[in-house]
Design an enzyme around this catalytic site. Sequence first.
Site, PDB file in Angstrom:
ATOM      1  N   GLY A  74       0.827  -1.202   0.000  1.00  0.00           N
ATOM      2  CA  GLY A  74       0.000   0.000   0.000  1.00  0.00           C
ATOM      3  C   GLY A  74       0.860   1.249   0.000  1.00  0.00           C
ATOM      4  O   GLY A  74       1.995   1.241   0.488  1.00  0.00           O
ATOM      5  N   GLY A 123      -0.300  -4.945   0.678  1.00  0.00           N
ATOM      6  CA  GLY A 123      -1.497  -4.640  -0.088  1.00  0.00           C
ATOM      7  C   GLY A 123      -1.625  -5.438  -1.363  1.00  0.00           C
ATOM      8  O   GLY A 123      -2.738  -5.669  -1.845  1.00  0.00           O
ATOM      9  N   GLU A 146       4.688  -6.257   7.344  1.00  0.00           N
ATOM     10  CA  GLU A 146       4.154  -5.169   8.167  1.00  0.00           C
ATOM     11  C   GLU A 146       4.823  -5.005   9.525  1.00  0.00           C
ATOM     12  O   GLU A 146       4.931  -3.883  10.036  1.00  0.00           O
ATOM     13  CB  GLU A 146       2.646  -5.359   8.356  1.00  0.00           C
ATOM     14  CG  GLU A 146       1.816  -5.093   7.100  1.00  0.00           C
ATOM     15  CD  GLU A 146       1.832  -6.249   6.123  1.00  0.00           C
ATOM     16  OE1 GLU A 146       1.304  -6.090   5.011  1.00  0.00           O
ATOM     17  OE2 GLU A 146       2.372  -7.321   6.462  1.00  0.00           O
ATOM     18  N   ASP A 154      -2.191  -7.160   7.468  1.00  0.00           N
ATOM     19  CA  ASP A 154      -3.576  -6.727   7.303  1.00  0.00           C
ATOM     20  C   ASP A 154      -4.072  -7.106   5.918  1.00  0.00           C
ATOM     21  O   ASP A 154      -3.586  -8.060   5.337  1.00  0.00           O
ATOM     22  CB  ASP A 154      -3.715  -5.228   7.605  1.00  0.00           C
ATOM     23  CG  ASP A 154      -3.063  -4.342   6.553  1.00  0.00           C
ATOM     24  OD1 ASP A 154      -2.045  -4.760   5.958  1.00  0.00           O
ATOM     25  OD2 ASP A 154      -3.559  -3.223   6.331  1.00  0.00           O
TER      26      ASP A 154
END
Length: 353
Positions: A74, A123, A146, A154
């Site tokens: 992301g 992401g 992460e 996530d």
Amino acid sequence: MTEMPTLEDPTTEVETRKSGRAGHITLTRPKALNALSWEMCLAIEKALDAWADDPEVALIILDAEGERAFCAGGDIAEMYRRGLKGDVDFGRRFWADEYRMNAKLAAYPKPIVAFMHGFIMGGGVGLGGHCSYRIVGESAQVAMPECGIGFVPDVGGSYLLARAPGRLGAHLALTAARMGPGDALHAGFADHFVPEEDWALLKQRLLDSGEASALEEVARPAPESPMAAAQAEIDAAYASDNLPKIAESLEAESADWAAAALKQIRRNSPLSMATTLEMLARLGPAPSDIDAALAQEFRVAYRIMQEGDFLEGVRAQLIDKDRNPHWGMALDAVPPERVAALLAPLGAQELVL
């Protein structure tokens, strides 16, 4: 109030179009390794919504331009900049919209065929990893990094990690270990291996036929998986849900993979890793509901800028790039109540999918 991005924004770098019997979504941001922005998430969701009941669209192809990455994660630089100024709402709304898109990909009523090459991280896993047909080529490098930026896995990544064989999910989450195509197939992050030289032909067959079964003709046996070979040792090293005990087990293991894992664990955010272990424990070894995983992830995302190591981790790894984060606590000193606070229900602010 944080402004909402618009789909008319010229910086949206994703192409959506209908071709033959398929809807086709292509990430077109190769210079940024196809990092996923808020605008891109909204554009992808808009296409998914438009094609769900479109009789001309039998399936969807999801791919990306460039040779280096399907999607390397992301685009969190703007979250960091705003978070430094106290604007945590931007990140919360970005994550909520992204997680909603992840859930739609997982539950989509038509086949989605994802072609994943190069870096597929964070992401990117949330984008391709929940599709009904997940193809990897020989260049694939899949990871959930992460914990190295003070966050937790996530975009539904915790769901995939929890479902990985044995304790492999904990290993992948705590170390950001990269999976080649064989490892990705073994861990359940991909379904089929197709040599990348055959992708153009396969895509054309999918466009012409609208039948996902076309990929069976070109799929090849899975490449070797080093992680599968080390599965028993990984299971033993990560048998505990206690972070210090895992570190002790790795220290006692003589294999090269264990030394590399221990080195990474000592570099990552202790709070993030302890929270990740608790997240996986709560999901159990074979969760069937990605929505529950996303809801749990959002609880952490909602609080992470104010109560976690996220801003410091992004600074060290992506902004200043000094690779020297100053975490808030030591590996053996993470209070359980801090983990519980990050995972506590959000009441009226819970994620709505």
